[in-house]
Design a protein around this motif. Structure first.
Motif, mmCIF file in Angstrom:
data_model
loop_
_atom_site.group_PDB
_atom_site.id
_atom_site.type_symbol
_atom_site.label_atom_id
_atom_site.label_comp_id
_atom_site.label_asym_id
_atom_site.label_seq_id
_atom_site.Cartn_x
_atom_site.Cartn_y
_atom_site.Cartn_z
ATOM 1 N N ARG A 200 -29.349 37.252 -72.387
ATOM 2 C CA ARG A 200 -30.550 36.512 -71.996
ATOM 3 C C ARG A 200 -31.819 37.209 -72.456
ATOM 4 O O ARG A 200 -32.809 37.237 -71.748
ATOM 5 C CB ARG A 200 -30.576 36.326 -70.484
ATOM 6 N N GLN A 201 -31.819 37.756 -73.651
ATOM 7 C CA GLN A 201 -32.999 38.451 -74.150
ATOM 8 C C GLN A 201 -34.086 37.495 -74.611
ATOM 9 O O GLN A 201 -35.241 37.867 -74.693
ATOM 10 C CB GLN A 201 -32.602 39.383 -75.294
ATOM 11 N N SER A 202 -33.728 36.272 -74.905
ATOM 12 C CA SER A 202 -34.693 35.303 -75.388
ATOM 13 C C SER A 202 -35.677 34.903 -74.292
ATOM 14 O O SER A 202 -35.300 34.742 -73.132
ATOM 15 C CB SER A 202 -33.963 34.045 -75.887
ATOM 16 N N LYS A 203 -36.930 34.733 -74.664
ATOM 17 C CA LYS A 203 -37.945 34.265 -73.711
ATOM 18 C C LYS A 203 -37.770 32.781 -73.424
ATOM 19 O O LYS A 203 -38.363 32.247 -72.495
ATOM 20 C CB LYS A 203 -39.337 34.524 -74.277
ATOM 21 N N ASN A 204 -36.957 32.103 -74.228
ATOM 22 C CA ASN A 204 -36.733 30.664 -74.076
ATOM 23 C C ASN A 204 -35.538 30.340 -73.186
ATOM 24 O O ASN A 204 -35.121 29.199 -73.119
ATOM 25 C CB ASN A 204 -36.521 30.021 -75.456
ATOM 26 N N PHE A 205 -34.960 31.347 -72.525
ATOM 27 C CA PHE A 205 -33.775 31.149 -71.692
ATOM 28 C C PHE A 205 -34.211 31.072 -70.228
ATOM 29 O O PHE A 205 -34.652 32.059 -69.651
ATOM 30 C CB PHE A 205 -32.800 32.317 -71.897
ATOM 31 N N ASP A 206 -34.096 29.894 -69.638
ATOM 32 C CA ASP A 206 -34.455 29.690 -68.233
ATOM 33 C C ASP A 206 -33.196 29.568 -67.392
ATOM 34 O O ASP A 206 -32.228 28.928 -67.803
ATOM 35 C CB ASP A 206 -35.283 28.414 -68.058
ATOM 36 N N VAL A 207 -33.230 30.170 -66.203
ATOM 37 C CA VAL A 207 -32.112 30.098 -65.269
ATOM 38 C C VAL A 207 -32.603 29.451 -63.982
ATOM 39 O O VAL A 207 -33.634 29.844 -63.433
ATOM 40 C CB VAL A 207 -31.548 31.510 -64.950
ATOM 41 N N ARG A 208 -31.851 28.462 -63.529
ATOM 42 C CA ARG A 208 -32.155 27.816 -62.245
ATOM 43 C C ARG A 208 -30.864 27.700 -61.453
ATOM 44 O O ARG A 208 -29.797 27.531 -62.003
ATOM 45 C CB ARG A 208 -32.753 26.430 -62.479
#
Length: 173
Positions: A57-65
């Motif tokens: 999850r190093q990408s800034k575009n990876f969102d977790v909900r």
């Protein structure tokens, strides 16, 4: 942009895919696709995740909900504006909320008009199968032993007529 699960099996944008696969295979498919870092990726999990800790999850575009109820999952899907929407199925979200299956089916299909939607579970259950009814693709990948044969437990082998020494021919009546 696509996610290749296994050679010859790729998930495409604009589709809703229901995927049943081993956890390691799914984590590997996500982590090995460097293009995913360029796109908005939404991971939606439930009360417990089997694969999130393994995903890079190093990408800034990876969102977790996290959805703790089926109603929260529906709200998250309606608000999603991501290129990839990955839902790790959690059957506990539907305890006492089986009436949410139909609205969620519609929401998954609607989001898939503009995104790649992946409904994932390591093993299909009743609620997963119900949610997957309107999927564009239902993909089930089974683990393969080094000899190229599917992995089977002895219980399954006994039930299906397969013995350790070979396979019995099934008779047509």
């Amino acid at each position: 942009m696509q996610i290749e699960l296994r050679r010859g099996t790729a998930l495409q944008p604009g589709t809703f895919s229901a995927v049943v696969a081993p956890e390691k295979l799914m984590v590997s498919a996500i982590n090995s696709n460097v293009d995913l870092q360029r796109f908005l990726f939404l991971y939606i999990g439930g009360n417990y995740s089997r694969i999130l800790s393994g995903i890079n999850r190093q990408s800034k575009n990876f969102d977790v909900r996290r959805a703790f109820t089926a109603h929260q999952l529906l709200t998250m899907l309606r608000e999603a504006g991501h290129t990839v929407v990955f839902i790790e199925h959690d059957p506990s979200l539907f305890d006492g909320a089986m009436n949410m299956i139909e609205p969620l089916e519609g929401a998954l299909k609607e989001v898939a008009r503009e995104s790649l939607v992946i409904l994932y579970a390591p093993v299909a259950d009743r609620t997963f199968s119900a949610l997957a009814r309107r999927a564009d693709r239902f993909i089930e990948l089974i683990p393969v032993e080094p000899d190229g044969l599917p992995r089977r437990t002895s219980r399954i082998m006994r039930q299906s007529g397969i013995h350790q020494t070979g396979q019995r021919t099934l008779e047509v009546s």
